[in-house]
Design an enzyme around this catalytic site. Structure first.
Site, mmCIF file in Angstrom:
data_model
loop_
_atom_site.group_PDB
_atom_site.id
_atom_site.type_symbol
_atom_site.label_atom_id
_atom_site.label_comp_id
_atom_site.label_asym_id
_atom_site.label_seq_id
_atom_site.Cartn_x
_atom_site.Cartn_y
_atom_site.Cartn_z
ATOM 1 C CG ASP A 209 74.797 0.821 31.149
ATOM 2 O OD1 ASP A 209 75.162 0.959 32.268
ATOM 3 O OD2 ASP A 209 73.588 0.061 31.511
ATOM 4 C CG ASP A 248 75.319 2.919 34.974
ATOM 5 O OD1 ASP A 248 75.946 2.384 36.062
ATOM 6 O OD2 ASP A 248 74.439 2.242 34.701
ATOM 7 C CG ASP A 252 75.373 -2.456 33.115
ATOM 8 O OD1 ASP A 252 76.657 -2.987 33.231
ATOM 9 O OD2 ASP A 252 74.997 -1.703 34.072
ATOM 10 N NE ARG A 304 78.419 -3.515 39.505
ATOM 11 C CZ ARG A 304 77.290 -2.540 39.658
ATOM 12 N NH1 ARG A 304 77.032 -1.900 38.626
ATOM 13 N NH2 ARG A 304 77.097 -2.027 40.779
HETATM 14 CA CA CA Z 1 73.724 0.062 33.953
#
Ligand code: CA
Length: 430
Positions: A209, A248, A252, A304
């Protein structure tokens, strides 16, 4: 206008004469602290980052090596780190760029890895054997360069046009961190792993991330720009009939993180932008993952934005843009025990995207939403979602059982759409 330009030119000349770098006349933001009402990160004592740093712990860094030294292994000493220019995390200690081949070890190649794990011969077992071992060793070599730990009581700010490329900034089990005015670009995973049992068809799993909060509390992320710029996943090949993803999340927030405000930031050109809570079984996240998202722009994000489990998440005055021709799945993901409170957000999409597409629920039960604007028209996400999903999917109720206690002024979605377009992202702190 001419007069302003003249004044700017004179100021620039003075800057040169005094040896002040270009842009140094911008306000110094490095000791700013979060306003007392600005979202969840203002709760429980607020967020000050490295504002208490003494002069010995104020660093201007221009290379990965200097950045690593300033981060000090994630120490809790109050510190301010100013990033100047472009820093590439994929470099060795002498500053030489490292590419994927430089990390590859143990005989790993993509070609051999694919040959070893072809579902037609390998089947659906977890990857293993020499190529998977070599992949893991290669991935560890890259991780040791690109994963950068940020400790408690730290402020990281970008100076004019600062870019941190290829890095995964990680705030792990740390408190009181500020990241502002910084472009985070292309946390590119050289060594994705094949997961044969994901989603029925199998899928590629990537590691980094651009910014990851795990067990992190009191974090203020403001005016950052995070994207895959340079390496769009859409241009990656398909292996085993699945997109060979390289990225990714952009931001997050997992592992019991709590009290986070993300404001005036830009998340762009990416698949899975922001995951808040990464597992239905992470019941330790209950009562945590309290996050405020306001005045952010999500542009060309597939999904997301965010997807939430467990958390009380206040999502207000954000701007969502789905350009014509870009892939899109949904924006607000409502998952296990999440209680999202969405107010006055604006969505702009091409004609094939419908209002009911904006929300997706897995195991979710509730969503509060008011003041939503969809292509310029007021809509009720909830009634449309429930109308479209009267089949197998459970309806969502409007009662999330809480009201956001801390926030700045909440504008209309129309006003926010206008302001965020002009004001969100790195380089735009007024
Ligand atoms: Ca992640």
């Amino acid at each position: 206008m001419r007069r302003i330009l003249q004044v700017a030119a004179v100021t620039g000349l003075l800057g040169l004469a005094l040896g002040v770098p270009a842009g140094a006349d911008a306000r110094d933001i490095s000791r700013d602290t979060l306003a007392a009402d600005d979202g969840w990160a203002a709760a429980g004592g607020g967020t000050t980052g490295g504002a208490a740093a003494d002069e010995a712990h104020v660093h201007t860094v221009t290379s990965r090596a200097e950045l690593v030294r300033a981060l000090d292994g994630g120490s809790a000493t109050p510190k301010i780190i100013k990033i100047a220019g472009t820093i590439d995390a994929n470099t060795d200690d002498d500053g030489h760029h490292l590419d994927c081949d430089d990390y590859a070890t143990g005989g790993y190649t993509v070609k051999k890895y694919l040959a070893a794990h072809d579902p037609r011969t390998w089947g659906s077992a977890k990857p293993g054997g020499p190529q998977e071992e070599a992949r893991q060793a290669s991935a560890a070599a890259q991780a040791s360069r690109v994963e950068l730990l940020v400790g408690s009581n730290t402020t990281i700010v970008g100076l004019k046009n600062a870019v941190l490329k290829g890095a995964s900034l990680q705030v792990k089990n740390a408190d009181n961190v500020i990241v502002r005015n910084l472009e985070l670009r292309d946390a590119y995973d050289c060594f994705p792993v094949w997961q044969p049992n994901t989603g029925g068809l199998g899928d590629w799993k990537t590691s980094y991330d651009t910014l990851w909060l795990s067990g992190a509390t009191h974090v203020w992320v403001d005016h950052i720009t995070a994207s895959d710029k340079g390496h769009p996943d859409a241009e990656e090949p398909f292996y085993f009939a699945r997109n060979y993803l390289r990225h990714d999340g952009l931001l997050d927030i997992t592992g019991g993180s709590d009290l986070v405000t993300v404001s005036w930031s830009r998340f762009a050109d990416h698949d899975k932008a922001m995951l808040i809570g990464n597992s239905d079984s992470a019941t330790g996240d209950r009562g945590k993952l309290r996050v405020t998202l306001h005045h952010n722009e999500f542009e060309s994000v597939v999904q997301r934005a965010p997807r939430v489990r467990f958390g009380q998440v206040h999502v207000y005055n954000n701007r969502y843009v789905v350009p014509e021709g870009s892939e899109y799945r949904y924006s607000l993901g409502v998952s296990t025990e999440s209680v999202v409170y969405a107010e006055n957000n604006a969505f702009t999409t091409p004609a094939h995207v419908e209002v009911a597409d904006l929300v997706k629920s897995w195991n979710g039960t509730a969503l509060h939403q008011t003041g939503t604007l969809f292509n310029g028209f007021p809509v009720d996400l909830l009634s449309i979602y429930n109308a479209y999903n009267s089949g197998s999917e459970r309806d969502l109720t409007a009662d999330v059982g809480w009201t956001p206690p801390l926030h700045g002024r909440i504008d209309s979605a129309r006003q926010a759409d206008h302001d965020v377009e002009r004001g969100a992202g790195a380089g735009r702190i007024p």
